[in-house]
Design a protein around this motif. Structure first.
Motif, PDB file in Angstrom:
ATOM      1  N   PHE A  67       0.781  -1.133  -0.032  1.00 56.40           N
ATOM      2  CA  PHE A  67      -0.124  -0.153  -0.003  1.00 56.40           C
ATOM      3  C   PHE A  67       0.969   1.345  -0.062  1.00 56.40           C
ATOM      4  CE2 PHE A  67      -2.780  -3.181   1.665  1.00 56.40           C
ATOM      5  CZ  PHE A  67      -3.928  -3.054   0.995  1.00 56.40           C
ATOM      6  N   ASP A  68       0.607   2.033  -0.892  1.00 56.51           N
ATOM      7  CA  ASP A  68       1.552   3.356  -1.143  1.00 56.51           C
ATOM      8  C   ASP A  68       0.452   4.261  -0.846  1.00 56.51           C
ATOM      9  OD1 ASP A  68       2.974   5.427  -1.753  1.00 56.51           O
ATOM     10  OD2 ASP A  68       3.123   4.984  -3.981  1.00 56.51           O
ATOM     11  N   ARG A  69       0.645   4.877   0.490  1.00 60.51           N
ATOM     12  CA  ARG A  69      -0.398   5.909   0.929  1.00 60.51           C
ATOM     13  C   ARG A  69       0.243   7.217   0.573  1.00 60.51           C
ATOM     14  NH1 ARG A  69      -1.695   7.662   6.885  1.00 60.51           N
ATOM     15  NH2 ARG A  69      -3.530   9.053   6.625  1.00 60.51           N
ATOM     16  N   GLN A  70      -0.508   8.049  -0.419  1.00 60.58           N
ATOM     17  CA  GLN A  70       0.201   9.364  -0.608  1.00 60.58           C
ATOM     18  C   GLN A  70      -0.905  10.344  -0.241  1.00 60.58           C
ATOM     19  OE1 GLN A  70      -0.096   8.916  -5.107  1.00 60.58           O
ATOM     20  NE2 GLN A  70       1.718   7.317  -5.114  1.00 60.58           N
ATOM     21  N   GLU A  71      -1.355  10.293   1.074  1.00 60.37           N
ATOM     22  CA  GLU A  71      -2.271  11.233   1.573  1.00 60.37           C
ATOM     23  C   GLU A  71      -1.808  11.177   3.090  1.00 60.37           C
ATOM     24  OE1 GLU A  71      -6.182  10.681   0.400  1.00 60.37           O
ATOM     25  OE2 GLU A  71      -6.193   8.860   1.375  1.00 60.37           O
ATOM     26  N   THR A  72      -2.444  12.314   3.701  1.00 61.07           N
ATOM     27  CA  THR A  72      -2.667  12.247   5.172  1.00 61.07           C
ATOM     28  C   THR A  72      -3.914  12.061   5.752  1.00 61.07           C
ATOM     29  OG1 THR A  72      -2.429  14.829   5.175  1.00 61.07           O
ATOM     30  CG2 THR A  72      -0.401  13.613   5.332  1.00 61.07           C
ATOM     31  N   SER A  73      -5.067  12.042   5.010  1.00 62.49           N
ATOM     32  CA  SER A  73      -6.199  11.981   5.445  1.00 62.49           C
ATOM     33  C   SER A  73      -6.254  10.904   6.547  1.00 62.49           C
ATOM     34  CB  SER A  73      -7.187  11.428   4.336  1.00 62.49           C
ATOM     35  OG  SER A  73      -8.452  11.054   4.723  1.00 62.49           O
ATOM     36  N   PRO A  74      -6.773  11.299   7.717  1.00 63.03           N
ATOM     37  CA  PRO A  74      -6.939  10.295   8.776  1.00 63.03           C
ATOM     38  C   PRO A  74      -7.954   9.066   8.235  1.00 63.03           C
ATOM     39  CG  PRO A  74      -8.014  12.473   9.348  1.00 63.03           C
ATOM     40  CD  PRO A  74      -7.612  12.426   7.829  1.00 63.03           C
ATOM     41  N   CYS A  75      -8.871   9.214   7.276  1.00 68.22           N
ATOM     42  CA  CYS A  75      -9.601   7.901   6.898  1.00 68.22           C
ATOM     43  C   CYS A  75      -8.626   6.907   6.380  1.00 68.22           C
ATOM     44  CB  CYS A  75     -10.462   8.316   6.195  1.00 68.22           C
ATOM     45  SG  CYS A  75     -11.539   6.985   5.262  1.00 68.22           S
ATOM     46  N   SER A  76      -7.606   7.353   5.634  1.00 67.94           N
ATOM     47  CA  SER A  76      -6.915   6.074   5.117  1.00 67.94           C
ATOM     48  C   SER A  76      -5.851   5.716   5.835  1.00 67.94           C
ATOM     49  CB  SER A  76      -6.362   6.714   3.622  1.00 67.94           C
ATOM     50  OG  SER A  76      -5.340   7.597   3.970  1.00 67.94           O
ATOM     51  N   GLU A  77      -5.563   5.952   7.104  1.00 67.52           N
ATOM     52  CA  GLU A  77      -4.444   5.583   7.857  1.00 67.52           C
ATOM     53  C   GLU A  77      -4.391   4.096   8.334  1.00 67.52           C
ATOM     54  OE1 GLU A  77      -5.825   7.178  12.319  1.00 67.52           O
ATOM     55  OE2 GLU A  77      -4.503   8.226  11.266  1.00 67.52           O
ATOM     56  N   GLU A  78      -5.527   3.502   7.985  1.00 65.77           N
ATOM     57  CA  GLU A  78      -5.685   1.965   8.252  1.00 65.77           C
ATOM     58  C   GLU A  78      -5.963   1.106   7.245  1.00 65.77           C
ATOM     59  OE1 GLU A  78      -6.685  -0.286  12.238  1.00 65.77           O
ATOM     60  OE2 GLU A  78      -8.280   1.076  11.650  1.00 65.77           O
ATOM     61  N   VAL A  79      -5.682  -0.075   6.964  1.00 66.21           N
ATOM     62  CA  VAL A  79      -6.468  -0.708   5.973  1.00 66.21           C
ATOM     63  C   VAL A  79      -6.735  -2.090   6.703  1.00 66.21           C
ATOM     64  CG1 VAL A  79      -4.346  -2.169   5.276  1.00 66.21           C
ATOM     65  CG2 VAL A  79      -6.097  -1.805   3.816  1.00 66.21           C
ATOM     66  N   VAL A  80      -7.980  -2.690   6.527  1.00 68.82           N
ATOM     67  CA  VAL A  80      -8.642  -3.472   6.995  1.00 68.82           C
ATOM     68  C   VAL A  80      -9.219  -4.430   6.081  1.00 68.82           C
ATOM     69  CG1 VAL A  80     -10.689  -4.385   8.455  1.00 68.82           C
ATOM     70  CG2 VAL A  80      -9.533  -2.132   8.711  1.00 68.82           C
ATOM     71  N   ILE A  81      -9.020  -5.896   6.211  1.00 68.46           N
ATOM     72  CA  ILE A  81      -9.241  -7.008   5.428  1.00 68.46           C
ATOM     73  C   ILE A  81      -9.976  -7.814   6.452  1.00 68.46           C
ATOM     74  CG2 ILE A  81      -9.306  -8.788   3.456  1.00 68.46           C
ATOM     75  CD1 ILE A  81      -6.467  -7.240   2.646  1.00 68.46           C
ATOM     76  N   GLY A  82     -11.172  -7.446   7.243  1.00 63.57           N
ATOM     77  CA  GLY A  82     -11.716  -8.248   8.232  1.00 63.57           C
ATOM     78  C   GLY A  82     -11.712  -9.784   8.211  1.00 63.57           C
ATOM     79  N   GLU A  83     -12.101 -10.075   6.866  1.00 66.34           N
ATOM     80  CA  GLU A  83     -12.581 -11.825   6.958  1.00 66.34           C
ATOM     81  C   GLU A  83     -10.984 -12.477   7.063  1.00 66.34           C
ATOM     82  OE1 GLU A  83     -15.825 -13.499   4.408  1.00 66.34           O
ATOM     83  OE2 GLU A  83     -15.743 -11.132   3.709  1.00 66.34           O
TER      84      GLU A  83
END
Length: 125
Positions: A67-83
């Motif tokens: 994951f190449d995170r190109q922003e600082t938005s708080p929404c995108s600070e975590e990635v979840v694949i729950g299952e």
């Protein structure tokens, strides 16, 4: 209805359409490539969403999602694949690798911690 009222109405409708397109428009599908170590690998850009939005991999083989995170938005600070039991912090303006080995086929939702960004991991036999 005056010209000004019509302009404001059309501007509001255009803004609604653009916001929905920005968050919900498809951002492509890609099949994983096999790296030198045998792992399936895919680079996913995080910028207002996931691009590509859908990733296809093979079941039973190691997968490296970078994951190449190109922003600082708080929404995108975590990635979840729950299952699949994945919950990973993504540092801003950096690449973060998430390594998994899917043991079952199916489509698994990829989301941000707030469930506003959406993508899919498609595991095939």
């Amino acid at each position: 209805m005056t010209t000004l009222q019509l302009a404001v109405l059309l501007g509001g409708v255009a803004a609604i359409v653009l916001v929905n397109w920005y968050y919900f428009a498809p951002r492509g599908t890609v099949a994983a490539t096999v790296a030198g170590d045998g792992a399936q690998s895919v680079r996913i850009t995080v910028l207002g969403g996931y691009s590509p939005q859908t990733v296809r991999v093979k079941r039973g083989k190691p997968v490296r999602l970078v994951f190449d995170r190109q922003e600082t938005s708080p929404c995108s600070e975590e990635v979840v694949i729950g299952e699949l039991g994945v919950r990973q912090f993504l540092a801003p303006h950096a690449e973060t690798a998430v390594e998994i080995t899917p043991t079952r086929s199916g489509t698994f939702e990829i989301t941000c911690g707030m469930s506003m960004l959406h993508g899919s991991l498609v595991v095939e036999d």
